[in-house]
Design a protein around this motif. Structure first.
Motif, PDB file in Angstrom:
ATOM      1  N   SER B 354       0.950  -1.272   0.037  1.00  0.00           N
ATOM      2  CA  SER B 354       0.071   0.145   0.082  1.00  0.00           C
ATOM      3  C   SER B 354       0.659   1.047   0.002  1.00  0.00           C
ATOM      4  O   SER B 354       2.088   1.368   0.801  1.00  0.00           O
ATOM      5  CB  SER B 354      -0.920  -0.013   1.241  1.00  0.00           C
ATOM      6  OG  SER B 354      -1.208   1.254   1.724  1.00  0.00           O
ATOM      7  N   VAL B 355       0.595   2.396  -0.767  1.00  0.00           N
ATOM      8  CA  VAL B 355       1.142   3.493  -0.870  1.00  0.00           C
ATOM      9  C   VAL B 355       1.293   4.106   0.582  1.00  0.00           C
ATOM     10  O   VAL B 355       2.477   4.444   0.963  1.00  0.00           O
ATOM     11  CB  VAL B 355       0.538   4.422  -1.671  1.00  0.00           C
ATOM     12  CG1 VAL B 355       1.382   5.677  -1.633  1.00  0.00           C
ATOM     13  CG2 VAL B 355       0.355   3.861  -2.981  1.00  0.00           C
ATOM     14  N   ILE B 510     -10.374   8.314  -0.865  1.00  0.00           N
ATOM     15  CA  ILE B 510      -9.984   9.443  -0.117  1.00  0.00           C
ATOM     16  C   ILE B 510      -8.623  10.133  -0.486  1.00  0.00           C
ATOM     17  O   ILE B 510      -7.738   9.495  -0.872  1.00  0.00           O
ATOM     18  CB  ILE B 510      -9.736   9.352   1.385  1.00  0.00           C
ATOM     19  CG1 ILE B 510     -11.063   8.475   2.260  1.00  0.00           C
ATOM     20  CG2 ILE B 510      -9.365  10.417   2.313  1.00  0.00           C
ATOM     21  CD1 ILE B 510     -12.267   9.490   2.184  1.00  0.00           C
ATOM     22  N   LEU B 511      -8.634  11.476  -0.843  1.00  0.00           N
ATOM     23  CA  LEU B 511      -7.580  12.090  -1.714  1.00  0.00           C
ATOM     24  C   LEU B 511      -7.066  13.090  -0.650  1.00  0.00           C
ATOM     25  O   LEU B 511      -7.796  13.879  -0.196  1.00  0.00           O
ATOM     26  CB  LEU B 511      -7.932  12.557  -2.848  1.00  0.00           C
ATOM     27  CG  LEU B 511      -8.383  11.705  -4.065  1.00  0.00           C
ATOM     28  CD1 LEU B 511      -9.834  11.480  -3.983  1.00  0.00           C
ATOM     29  CD2 LEU B 511      -8.090  12.404  -5.358  1.00  0.00           C
ATOM     30  N   VAL B 517      -5.435   7.791  -0.830  1.00  0.00           N
ATOM     31  CA  VAL B 517      -4.866   7.221   0.034  1.00  0.00           C
ATOM     32  C   VAL B 517      -5.384   5.735  -0.087  1.00  0.00           C
ATOM     33  O   VAL B 517      -6.694   5.543   0.163  1.00  0.00           O
ATOM     34  CB  VAL B 517      -5.032   7.762   1.267  1.00  0.00           C
ATOM     35  CG1 VAL B 517      -4.364   7.067   2.553  1.00  0.00           C
ATOM     36  CG2 VAL B 517      -4.782   9.241   1.223  1.00  0.00           C
ATOM     37  N   ASP B 518      -4.609   4.604  -0.666  1.00  0.00           N
ATOM     38  CA  ASP B 518      -5.321   3.558  -0.963  1.00  0.00           C
ATOM     39  C   ASP B 518      -5.867   2.814   0.205  1.00  0.00           C
ATOM     40  O   ASP B 518      -6.684   2.168   0.344  1.00  0.00           O
ATOM     41  CB  ASP B 518      -4.328   2.419  -1.656  1.00  0.00           C
ATOM     42  CG  ASP B 518      -2.847   2.387  -1.032  1.00  0.00           C
ATOM     43  OD1 ASP B 518      -2.752   3.167   0.204  1.00  0.00           O
ATOM     44  OD2 ASP B 518      -2.033   1.772  -1.524  1.00  0.00           O
ATOM     45  N   ALA B 519      -4.962   2.958   1.520  1.00  0.00           N
ATOM     46  CA  ALA B 519      -5.455   2.169   2.458  1.00  0.00           C
ATOM     47  C   ALA B 519      -6.691   2.717   3.166  1.00  0.00           C
ATOM     48  O   ALA B 519      -7.228   1.959   3.979  1.00  0.00           O
ATOM     49  CB  ALA B 519      -4.405   2.484   3.856  1.00  0.00           C
ATOM     50  N   LEU B 520      -7.406   4.003   2.685  1.00  0.00           N
ATOM     51  CA  LEU B 520      -8.824   4.237   3.077  1.00  0.00           C
ATOM     52  C   LEU B 520      -9.692   4.150   2.337  1.00  0.00           C
ATOM     53  O   LEU B 520     -10.775   4.668   2.630  1.00  0.00           O
ATOM     54  CB  LEU B 520      -8.360   5.888   3.444  1.00  0.00           C
ATOM     55  CG  LEU B 520      -7.275   6.226   4.575  1.00  0.00           C
ATOM     56  CD1 LEU B 520      -7.164   7.715   4.995  1.00  0.00           C
ATOM     57  CD2 LEU B 520      -7.425   5.597   5.746  1.00  0.00           C
ATOM     58  N   SER B 521      -9.387   3.582   1.052  1.00  0.00           N
ATOM     59  CA  SER B 521     -10.641   3.473   0.391  1.00  0.00           C
ATOM     60  C   SER B 521     -11.735   2.647   0.815  1.00  0.00           C
ATOM     61  O   SER B 521     -11.383   1.449   1.724  1.00  0.00           O
ATOM     62  CB  SER B 521     -10.023   2.924  -1.013  1.00  0.00           C
ATOM     63  OG  SER B 521      -9.336   3.902  -1.968  1.00  0.00           O
ATOM     64  N   GLY B 604       2.542  11.507  -0.896  1.00  0.00           N
ATOM     65  CA  GLY B 604       2.828  12.557  -1.772  1.00  0.00           C
ATOM     66  C   GLY B 604       3.887  13.181  -0.819  1.00  0.00           C
ATOM     67  O   GLY B 604       5.080  12.612  -0.218  1.00  0.00           O
ATOM     68  N   SER B 605       3.596  14.693  -0.959  1.00  0.00           N
ATOM     69  CA  SER B 605       4.653  15.518   0.054  1.00  0.00           C
ATOM     70  C   SER B 605       3.881  15.667   1.447  1.00  0.00           C
ATOM     71  O   SER B 605       4.573  16.525   2.344  1.00  0.00           O
ATOM     72  CB  SER B 605       5.036  16.589  -0.846  1.00  0.00           C
ATOM     73  OG  SER B 605       3.762  17.484  -1.019  1.00  0.00           O
TER      74      SER B 605
END
Lengths: 397, 624
Positions: B354-355, B510-511, B517-521, B604-605
């Protein structure tokens, strides 16, 4: 660096009231022990003083103005005897409360030539919110009395970020302070430490609850606006913003405090005081009782120390150098560390410039106007683990 | 005679030459069916004591529940079997095999296999609580398998005991004559003798022939580092002898018997196990997946023509990503899962990344409790700190212009909305037994969870059994806790799988700073998407610290943003004075802050503290 301390700090922990936001080594209700404590200070001085030329003395606290003028005089004389010369700047912190008004003339005669007055605010609501135990009018009276007694160099401490203190309230306090024509102003954001570390005594339950309640009402954005306003207003009034929290009329910069930021050696006496000899930093026990017991048993009252290795010294050079609004002198850094700071910390300088926190000039590395409000963020990238240095990773980057 | 039996201690089995030879007609195999806390383990302890299987000195309370976790949760996870030697009033010695069963709805299949190994079951009901949903489900299982039921009304010593009410429930709900019930208090020993006599008198001896080809039902297994896979078996036909070659009929795996015997409660090795007996077979096999619960073990040289009926592979229903808190622990987690899997073949796992959370595993579990148990064992037994993503179910997705169905157990892997023709999700039939005054709140709860009320039946004037059908995905997200809280703890739940049904489901992304944010999909019903998205986005705005730049936080279905919050850029941080006494302190604070930053997750940042993630994942689990 064996040149010895050139700056002497003397800590006086006694207070009539301990402020709930204060993290210093302070104690209330023990003023009767001041003579015993002062005797201990004399003994510690005899134990620890080193050769060199004494440039400044600073009585900080606590409330040094609770110490009677003759005792202050004896301490100054003791230092003068020891170093054989009279220092140029002798500062004493005073609390501007009617109930503890010091003997200004006596202090002046004792050799104190600079007063730092803990005014904090010239708005009574703020003083009540902080439980300061004095009014704005008492502060003005104390200021005037010090002037009347002949003090030509008076600094005022003020606080912003106080819950309930609007931008306009702050403007009014700043204007009222400027109207007094102080030589120097130190402006502090009210900082409420909720999780004490080894450097701060754990606040008692009541004080902690008080801090939490107040902290919940603090607004960082408002505090940022207040800081910006101070920068503007004090510049218009002829004060030079020379350090993150300090403004001075021409030539009235604090020489003692500047010594800390220049990393020159200093000797700290008294409970919780810190000393630095250029490589070794040490600090005394914070407890009044422990301090006096150690000294009376002819033991050094040291609680801890650290020897600064080269990476730590380089970091502190940046962290303290950038507290000056004019910034860190690249030449001075290069002279000490053999490399320009922008080559020593290329990634951190780059990150800071990209985020608009750091500015680079031919001569200096300094915080931008935004960076002055976000100094910690700007400094974090400069903290590189010592291991990186050893592995030459930095050189490779 | 009982004194001649050797009690096994520790790992090494004791071999008894003088074990009592007990003929088939003096064997009784039984289980205890009970709701959590109704006193099953205490009753088992009393039976062990009364038959001198253990004396009082050797008793640690609740001997059968050997795992710490079982003791703490007060439930039995692994079934076990103990042989009791009971000297009947006539003087003959009987072998009573007590086969313990797991007590939770996640393990229904394991319960059914344990019951299949028995001819009778003791039904324990708390005299003050009455029959609960899960007990009912298990009694129905036992009745389907034609087991003789011995009802025991336990805890009659309690002031609130109402044995008459319980007898009425027995008659009305299970058609068991009230006079068959034995009044007992496992705590003070009341009724224990009567229960032992009833086991002998009412439960028939096992049928089957000792000379027929071997059919042994595997009702449990565990992995032993010295003996390999140890299968717990019930001989339905034939005789197993030491060192014979055996075959697991479903998997086809063969091996040699390294040791066989029974438990008292430690292992006692014997030379053979014959028809009707219950015991263990150590196979030396390395993987527990070779000896699956429900499989039939036979003699490899003279195999049975057919396995015993009823084998199926337990299927995972609940899925979640499990990640180490510290990325460095990934290899440790992998080893821990491998080792745990040796003893629990019912969960599945495969690597995923996961990212937001790094490298971890997607795991499938029998249910939410099973997931909790696995996670807790990983943390406790292997010293790991873990993050689990919100539990999910397995969706079946039909795509436009594509053949076949896609199986999706991770919301992040759901195809784009534009490619989807239809999403189906598993549904379950739930039975909730509750005092009548909570019917309203319970039906309301089920309805908000997309449940469909089917019907209800009165068990007695004060209690009903409510039948509800609902999506499993809604049930696994704190439904049980909600049920308990809305019924002051009185309602009990049982459910079974119904099948897949299409639903108007959407993937909610969720972005953070426009990065998903893959873990929050999440996969949610369209009608709930807005509320779930708004809740998550608000929570994230509160939890993500301000950054040096402005950060939008958005909830989106496909490219359609349904909720947005903005985290304003940080303008000021600590701006304290810094004098001689502050320098070391300030540096140390910065060092701490830097360490904290290094532990943060990066989208991201944007730096997000681990705690913020945990809080949102917890929230995902609770209120999506």
């Amino acid at each position: 660096m064996a040149t010895g301390a050139q700056h002497l700090y003397i800590h006086v922990p006694f207070c009539r009231l301990v402020c709930a936001y204060c993290d210093f080594a302070t104690i209330a209700g023990r003023a009767a022990e001041i003579p015993r404590y002062v005797a201990a200070l004399h003994r510690e001085l005899a134990m620890r003083a080193v050769p060199g030329r004494l440039a400044t003395i600073y009585f900080g606290g606590g409330t040094p103005s609770l110490v009677a003028a003759p005792m202050i005089e004896a301490l100054i004389d003791g230092a003068v005897d020891h170093w054989g010369a009279r220092p140029d700047e002798v500062t004493l912190e005073a609390n501007p409360s009617e109930r503890e008004m010091p003997d200004w003339s006596g202090l002046r005669a004792a050799g104190v030539n600079r007063i730092s007055l803990g005014v904090q605010s010239l708005r009574n609501e703020d003083l009540v919110a902080l439980a300061r135990g004095h009014t704005a009018e008492e502060a003005r009276a104390a200021y005037r009395a010090a002037r009347v007694a002949g003090f030509e160099n008076v600094s005022i401490d003020l606080m912003y970020g106080i819950p309930g203190q609007s931008l306009d309230d702050w403007r009014a306090t700043l204007r009222a302070a400027v109207a007094l024509e102080p030589d120097h102003l130190s402006l502090y954001a009210l900082q409420l430490v909720l999780e004490p570390d080894e450097w701060a005594a754990a606040p008692r339950g009541g004080a902690l609850r008080w801090r939490r309640r107040l902290a919940a009402r603090q607004d960082d954005d408002l505090a940022a606006d207040q800081y910006r306003l101070a920068e503007e207003l004090l510049a218009e009034s002829g004060y030079r913003h020379y350090e993150l929290s300090s403004w001075a009329a021409p030539g009235r910069e604090s020489r003692h405090n500047a010594a800390y930021w220049r990393r020159v050696p200093y000797l700290g006496l008294g409970a919780g005081a810190h000393s630095f000899d250029g490589e070794l930093r040490s600090w005394n026990v914070r407890s009044l009782d422990r301090y006096m017991e150690h000294v009376e048993a002819s033991e050094r009252p040291t609680a801890g120390h650290e020897t600064l290795d080269a990476p730590t010294r380089a970091f502190e050079a940046v962290a303290l150098g950038m507290r000056f609004v004019s910034g860190l002198s690249r030449r001075a850094f290069t002279a000490e560390f053999g490399v320009d700071p922008i080559e020593r910390f290329p990634a951190a300088v780059d990150a800071g410039r990209r985020a608009g926190l750091i500015e680079l000039t031919d001569r200096s590395l300094r915080l931008s106007a935004r960076g002055r409000l976000l100094a910690s963020e700007a400094l974090l990238p400069f903290l590189t683990p010592a291991a990186d240095e050893a592995n030459g990773l930095l050189a490779a980057r | 005679m009982a004194a001649q039996a050797v009690i096994g201690r520790g790992r090494k089995a004791h071999r008894s030459r003088l074990r009592p030879v007990i003929p088939q007609e003096r064997i009784r195999n039984f289980s205890i069916v009970a709701h959590i806390d109704h006193g099953k383990s205490t009753l088992a302890d009393r039976l062990l004591e009364a038959t001198h299987t253990l004396d009082a000195r050797q008793m640690t309370s609740q001997v059968l529940d050997s795992m710490d976790l079982e003791r703490e949760k007060g439930i039995t996870i692994k079934a076990r079997a103990v042989r009791l030697h009971y000297e009947a009033p006539g003087g003959e010695t009987y072998a009573l095999n007590l086969i313990d069963t797991p007590g939770h709805v996640d393990f229904t299949y394991e319960v059914s296999r344990s019951l299949q190994a028995c001819e009778g079951a003791i039904l324990v009901i708390d005299a003050s609580q009455g029959i609960e949903a899960q007990t009912l489900a298990n009694v129905h299982l036992a009745m389907q398998q034609k087991l003789v039921i011995i009802p025991v009304i336990n805890k009659i010593d309690l002031p609130s005991a109402d044995p008459e009410m319980v007898s009425r429930e027995l008659e009305e709900m299970l058609a068991i004559p009230g006079e068959e019930a034995i009044l007992a208090s496992a705590k003070d020993g009341t009724g224990i003798d009567e229960i032992l006599r009833a086991i002998v008198a009412r439960i028939p001896p096992p049928a089957g022939s000792p000379r027929a080809p071997v059919q042994a039902l595997v009702f449990d297994s565990h992995y032993d580092p010295y003996k390999g896979v140890v299968a717990y078996v019930r001989l339905a036909n034939g005789t197993l002898r030491d060192h014979e070659r055996i075959r697991f009929m479903a998997t086809g795996v063969e091996s040699e018997i390294l040791e066989l015997g029974y438990f008292r409660p430690g292992p006692v090795a014997t030379r053979s196990l014959s028809v009707g007996e219950v015991g263990y077979v150590a196979s030396g096999l390395k993987s527990i997946s070779n000896a699956r619960v429900g499989d039939t073990l036979t003699d490899a040289d003279r195999p049975a023509t057919a396995p015993l009926p009823g084998y199926k592979q337990a299927l995972p229903l609940v899925f979640a990503g499990i990640y180490p808190m510290r990325g460095d622990d990934y290899p440790l987690l992998r080893d821990a899962l491998d080792r745990l899997h040796l003893n629990d073949a019912s969960f599945v796992y495969e690597p995923e990344s996961s990212v937001a959370l790094g490298f971890g595993f997607r795991c499938g579990f029998l249910g939410l409790l099973h997931m909790e148990i696995v996670q807790e064992r990983l943390e406790r037994e292997f010293g790991l700190e873990l993050i689990a993503s919100a539990p999910s179910v397995e969706y079946r997705v039909r795509r436009l212009n594509r053949e076949g169905e896609l199986v999706v157990d991770n919301p992040a892997k759901m195809p784009n909305a534009g490619e989807i023709d239809q999403i189906s999700e598993p549904w379950v039939a739930a039975e909730v037994i509750t005092p009548t005054e909570y019917i309203g709140p319970i039906i309301e709860l089920a309805t908000t969870r997309r449940g469909e009320f089917k019907n209800m039946e009165y068990l007695d004037p004060t209690r009903v059994n409510v039948h509800i059908e609902m999506p499993l995905a809604e049930l696994i997200i704190d439904f049980y806790d909600q049920l308990k809280s809305r019924s002051s703890g009185y309602a009990s739940l049982d459910y079974h799988y119904l099948g897949y049904r299409p639903g108007d489901l959407v993937k909610l992304d969720i972005l953070v700073n426009t990065e998903p944010v893959d873990a929050l999909s999440l996969i949610v019903h369209r009608s709930q998407a807005h509320r779930a998205g708004k809740g998550l986005v608000e929570k994230l705005r509160q939890l993500i610290p301000r950054q040096l730049f402005e950060v939008p936080v958005q909830a989106a279905i496909g490219s359609h943003i349904i909720s947005r919050e903005t985290i304003r850029a940080m303008r000021k941080n600590v701006l304290a004075k810094c004098y001689g006494g502050d320098i070391t302190r300030k540096r140390k604070l910065l060092e701490k802050q830097k360490e904290g930053k290094q532990r943060m997750k990066r989208i991201g940042s944007v730096e997000i503290p681990q705690e913020a993630f945990l809080a949102v994942l917890r929230m995902n689990r609770e209120t999506s």
